[in-house]
Design a protein around this motif. Sequence first.
Motif, PDB file in Angstrom:
ATOM      1  N   GLY A 449       0.659  -0.978  -0.046  1.00  0.00           N
ATOM      2  CA  GLY A 449       0.145   0.335  -0.141  1.00  0.00           C
ATOM      3  C   GLY A 449       0.908   1.218  -0.018  1.00  0.00           C
ATOM      4  N   LEU A 450       0.369   2.134   0.397  1.00  0.00           N
ATOM      5  CA  LEU A 450       0.939   3.684   0.511  1.00  0.00           C
ATOM      6  C   LEU A 450       1.326   3.741   1.563  1.00  0.00           C
ATOM      7  N   CYS A 451       1.575   3.247   2.356  1.00  0.00           N
ATOM      8  CA  CYS A 451       2.777   2.995   4.329  1.00  0.00           C
ATOM      9  C   CYS A 451       2.295   4.942   4.956  1.00  0.00           C
ATOM     10  N   GLY A 452       1.010   4.959   4.701  1.00  0.00           N
ATOM     11  CA  GLY A 452       0.694   5.605   5.627  1.00  0.00           C
ATOM     12  C   GLY A 452       0.244   7.178   4.890  1.00  0.00           C
ATOM     13  N   TRP A 453       0.969   7.206   3.593  1.00  0.00           N
ATOM     14  CA  TRP A 453       0.664   8.752   2.783  1.00  0.00           C
ATOM     15  C   TRP A 453      -1.038   8.228   2.155  1.00  0.00           C
ATOM     16  N   LYS A 454      -1.566   9.609   2.024  1.00  0.00           N
ATOM     17  CA  LYS A 454      -2.443   9.864   1.477  1.00  0.00           C
ATOM     18  C   LYS A 454      -2.679  10.869   0.123  1.00  0.00           C
ATOM     19  N   THR A 455      -2.987  10.389  -0.548  1.00  0.00           N
ATOM     20  CA  THR A 455      -3.723  11.158  -1.982  1.00  0.00           C
ATOM     21  C   THR A 455      -4.615  11.574  -1.856  1.00  0.00           C
ATOM     22  N   SER A 456      -4.385  12.856  -2.507  1.00  0.00           N
ATOM     23  CA  SER A 456      -6.299  13.787  -2.813  1.00  0.00           C
ATOM     24  C   SER A 456      -5.657  14.613  -4.021  1.00  0.00           C
ATOM     25  N   GLY A 457      -6.593  15.576  -4.585  1.00  0.00           N
ATOM     26  CA  GLY A 457      -6.648  16.345  -6.041  1.00  0.00           C
ATOM     27  C   GLY A 457      -7.566  16.042  -6.902  1.00  0.00           C
ATOM     28  N   ASP A 458      -7.540  16.105  -7.389  1.00  0.00           N
ATOM     29  CA  ASP A 458      -8.002  16.135  -9.253  1.00  0.00           C
ATOM     30  C   ASP A 458      -7.770  14.554  -9.067  1.00  0.00           C
ATOM     31  N   ASP A 493      -6.916  17.346 -21.975  1.00  0.00           N
ATOM     32  CA  ASP A 493      -7.489  18.022 -20.819  1.00  0.00           C
ATOM     33  C   ASP A 493      -6.720  19.017 -20.414  1.00  0.00           C
ATOM     34  N   GLU A 494      -8.094  20.187 -21.316  1.00  0.00           N
ATOM     35  CA  GLU A 494      -7.328  21.420 -21.262  1.00  0.00           C
ATOM     36  C   GLU A 494      -7.123  21.825 -19.591  1.00  0.00           C
ATOM     37  N   TYR A 495      -7.770  21.046 -18.684  1.00  0.00           N
ATOM     38  CA  TYR A 495      -8.028  22.473 -17.430  1.00  0.00           C
ATOM     39  C   TYR A 495      -6.389  21.726 -16.449  1.00  0.00           C
ATOM     40  N   LYS A 496      -6.571  22.911 -15.435  1.00  0.00           N
ATOM     41  CA  LYS A 496      -5.230  22.430 -14.576  1.00  0.00           C
ATOM     42  C   LYS A 496      -5.640  21.419 -13.409  1.00  0.00           C
ATOM     43  N   ARG A 497      -4.914  20.325 -13.343  1.00  0.00           N
ATOM     44  CA  ARG A 497      -4.575  19.183 -12.335  1.00  0.00           C
ATOM     45  C   ARG A 497      -3.563  19.210 -11.417  1.00  0.00           C
ATOM     46  N   GLU A 498      -4.083  19.083 -10.114  1.00  0.00           N
ATOM     47  CA  GLU A 498      -3.715  18.830  -9.340  1.00  0.00           C
ATOM     48  C   GLU A 498      -3.062  17.261  -8.370  1.00  0.00           C
ATOM     49  N   SER A 499      -2.271  16.593  -8.014  1.00  0.00           N
ATOM     50  CA  SER A 499      -2.020  14.995  -7.601  1.00  0.00           C
ATOM     51  C   SER A 499      -1.274  15.382  -6.901  1.00  0.00           C
ATOM     52  N   LYS A 500      -1.760  15.604  -5.555  1.00  0.00           N
ATOM     53  CA  LYS A 500      -1.313  15.525  -3.956  1.00  0.00           C
ATOM     54  C   LYS A 500      -0.829  13.876  -3.035  1.00  0.00           C
ATOM     55  N   LEU A 501       0.473  14.067  -3.034  1.00  0.00           N
ATOM     56  CA  LEU A 501       0.944  12.347  -1.788  1.00  0.00           C
ATOM     57  C   LEU A 501       1.451  13.481  -1.069  1.00  0.00           C
ATOM     58  N   ASP A 573       7.493  18.793  14.284  1.00  0.00           N
ATOM     59  CA  ASP A 573       6.559  17.936  13.314  1.00  0.00           C
ATOM     60  C   ASP A 573       6.705  18.548  12.519  1.00  0.00           C
ATOM     61  N   PHE A 574       6.779  17.355  11.448  1.00  0.00           N
ATOM     62  CA  PHE A 574       6.400  18.054   9.700  1.00  0.00           C
ATOM     63  C   PHE A 574       5.621  16.682   8.685  1.00  0.00           C
ATOM     64  N   GLN A 575       4.875  17.871   7.818  1.00  0.00           N
ATOM     65  CA  GLN A 575       4.548  16.741   6.837  1.00  0.00           C
ATOM     66  C   GLN A 575       4.907  17.363   5.696  1.00  0.00           C
ATOM     67  N   ILE A 576       5.277  16.375   4.680  1.00  0.00           N
ATOM     68  CA  ILE A 576       5.536  16.545   3.591  1.00  0.00           C
ATOM     69  C   ILE A 576       4.402  16.412   2.386  1.00  0.00           C
ATOM     70  N   GLU A 577       4.806  17.011   1.282  1.00  0.00           N
ATOM     71  CA  GLU A 577       3.950  17.322   0.262  1.00  0.00           C
ATOM     72  C   GLU A 577       4.392  16.539  -1.039  1.00  0.00           C
ATOM     73  N   ILE A 578       4.674  15.582  -2.000  1.00  0.00           N
ATOM     74  CA  ILE A 578       4.143  15.775  -3.520  1.00  0.00           C
ATOM     75  C   ILE A 578       3.676  16.214  -4.188  1.00  0.00           C
ATOM     76  N   LEU A 579       3.332  16.988  -4.526  1.00  0.00           N
ATOM     77  CA  LEU A 579       2.647  17.514  -5.358  1.00  0.00           C
ATOM     78  C   LEU A 579       3.008  17.240  -7.527  1.00  0.00           C
ATOM     79  N   VAL A 580       2.742  16.509  -7.954  1.00  0.00           N
ATOM     80  CA  VAL A 580       2.234  17.047  -9.619  1.00  0.00           C
ATOM     81  C   VAL A 580       1.232  17.988 -10.295  1.00  0.00           C
ATOM     82  N   GLU A 581       1.233  18.660 -10.561  1.00  0.00           N
ATOM     83  CA  GLU A 581       0.508  19.317 -11.789  1.00  0.00           C
ATOM     84  C   GLU A 581       0.942  19.514 -13.343  1.00  0.00           C
TER      85      GLU A 581
END
Length: 605
Positions: A449-458, A493-501, A573-581
Amino acid sequence: MRACGLTTAYCCNKEEPVISHVCSFIKSQCRWKQVESIDFMDWKHQIGVGMVLNQDFHLPFGAFADMISPPLKVNSIATEVKVIYNFTSANVTEGRLSFYGIYPTHNEHQLLFHEIHIAEHHRHHRARDYVGIFYPKHPVFQILIRGNLNDYFDSREFYKPKELRLTEIKIIPVEEDCFSGIGRYYRGTVSKAMNGFQCEPWKLTAYNSMNFPTEDLVSNYCRNPDGHLLQPWCFTDITKKIRKICNIRKCKWRNDDHQSIYPLGARPANFNNTYCISGDKISCPSTAHQFSECTISSHPNIVSFGYDTWLACFPADTFNQLASTNYNISITNGNALRGGTVTINIHNQLGGICNAGWDWKAGDVICRQMGYPGVFNIDVHSPVRKETTTRISKAWIKTIDCRGYENSLDQCTINMGKSPVACRGPNLVSLACAKPSKRLYSRCSFRNGLCGWKTSGDLNWIWYRKNYGNLYNPLQDGRNDGFYIFVQRNPFDEYKRESKLISPFFKQWSNDLVNMQFEQYSAGFPDGQIIVKYHYRGESSKWHFILQQPLELITANIDHTVRLTFENHMLADFQIEILVENQRGKAIPTTFVFAIDNLKVYHVE
């Protein structure tokens, strides 16, 4: 209708090319690959049967399935290649089997070199060998087989399976001036041994055409019918059974340093020299009932290459409600982890899904839509518990076709009625979803699985793991270990899409700076950027950027490991986000896939 649109396939193969290929599909799939995102359905491998293509009536007329061979090579552009195959068919009244040559290192169209039509009088076709001849233009090539069942729907024959079966295939070169390997495919006319002695006729020996029917034992020409020696040979004295090797040079191989911008060499177009109309030049009023009522603002052009737009049509009395209706998906007669019946609730009416088209891809989409990382099993008919009062006997969805990268069920191709109906098959579909990771990992190989990382976005990150049915796999070139996550942007796909990890919260545990690394892979034309950033707990709006760079095409000769060092010691404590857009307004006519594997964060707990 043919218009200018594109869905790019990702089936490029980094395997070392071979001289010949012989496969019994009855035993194995022999490294043949399915072509993703470009055809309509898949060939199914069945041990003891072969590669099987079944008719699916909910797909548009003319729908086809492609599969592609391992890469092969020839020694010169004049070499002839024989493709010998065996197939059968059952209950097919109209179909076609087409063979194309493609060049993964050159931007050229595939070449149709052999085709067989299956007509009404061949509807129960018995197995026999067929031969296609191909003359490669470049040293490295592959064979693409396209199966097409242009059958019509006949309710009287619904329960008669319509299928094509490929049972065996041989792809072998015909070498006349030199030999490769140990010379098994040399077919030249040299008839003298190395010492100058004349060769004896094969028909006077045990090595005759009756005992070796496929080895071309003609006259007294040098051959290597049993691979006994390391190059072609002949008998120079039959009574003493003296074998001598022949004076034949070994083939030299040309280097091919070309690189194609397309994974299959060029976009496999289904037609050549046809009229191509750009889709954005067609305008149809909402009241139109036929294409002649639409207007075209530019003249169509005859082109040798264009992008394809495919239309999936359904009868007038069926339609897809999910795209415009609020609905809920749940599991009844069980639960999502232990398994149960997939149930759809529309306006408090419960219905299931019939098993026509049901596969791992559809199950994966549904599990991700319900918040699970992916599917675990797609056939879990657990017994109904006594305390369960829900009884689902009818289905909202009659047929389903998911490619596997969709975010939700309403993005799949489905056929449904205005109310639940009885299925023609015996069961409604069921599934069990994979368990989310409870343990948080700072080093993740994505095997569990994703090892506790979560996914969100378009566009959600999708988890791929090998050995789980026919899950959608956009990276089929062996560059990773078969466990990774990816995000896919589809064509036009002409819309701006974001994928967050998004990571769990980490805490720095040593005096060493926090380091992070991951492997990145991509396919298709890159568009957009990747951003890596972090924030402290309680400061979600204050971001610290570690990486911000354009996306690029990651090829085999590029270092695919990203290594990052956090500049400061973490104060909390800190949180990391990997964003692909991707960029808004750039309607790129191709799919782009970006994947991550082996994600590691060092010096944290």
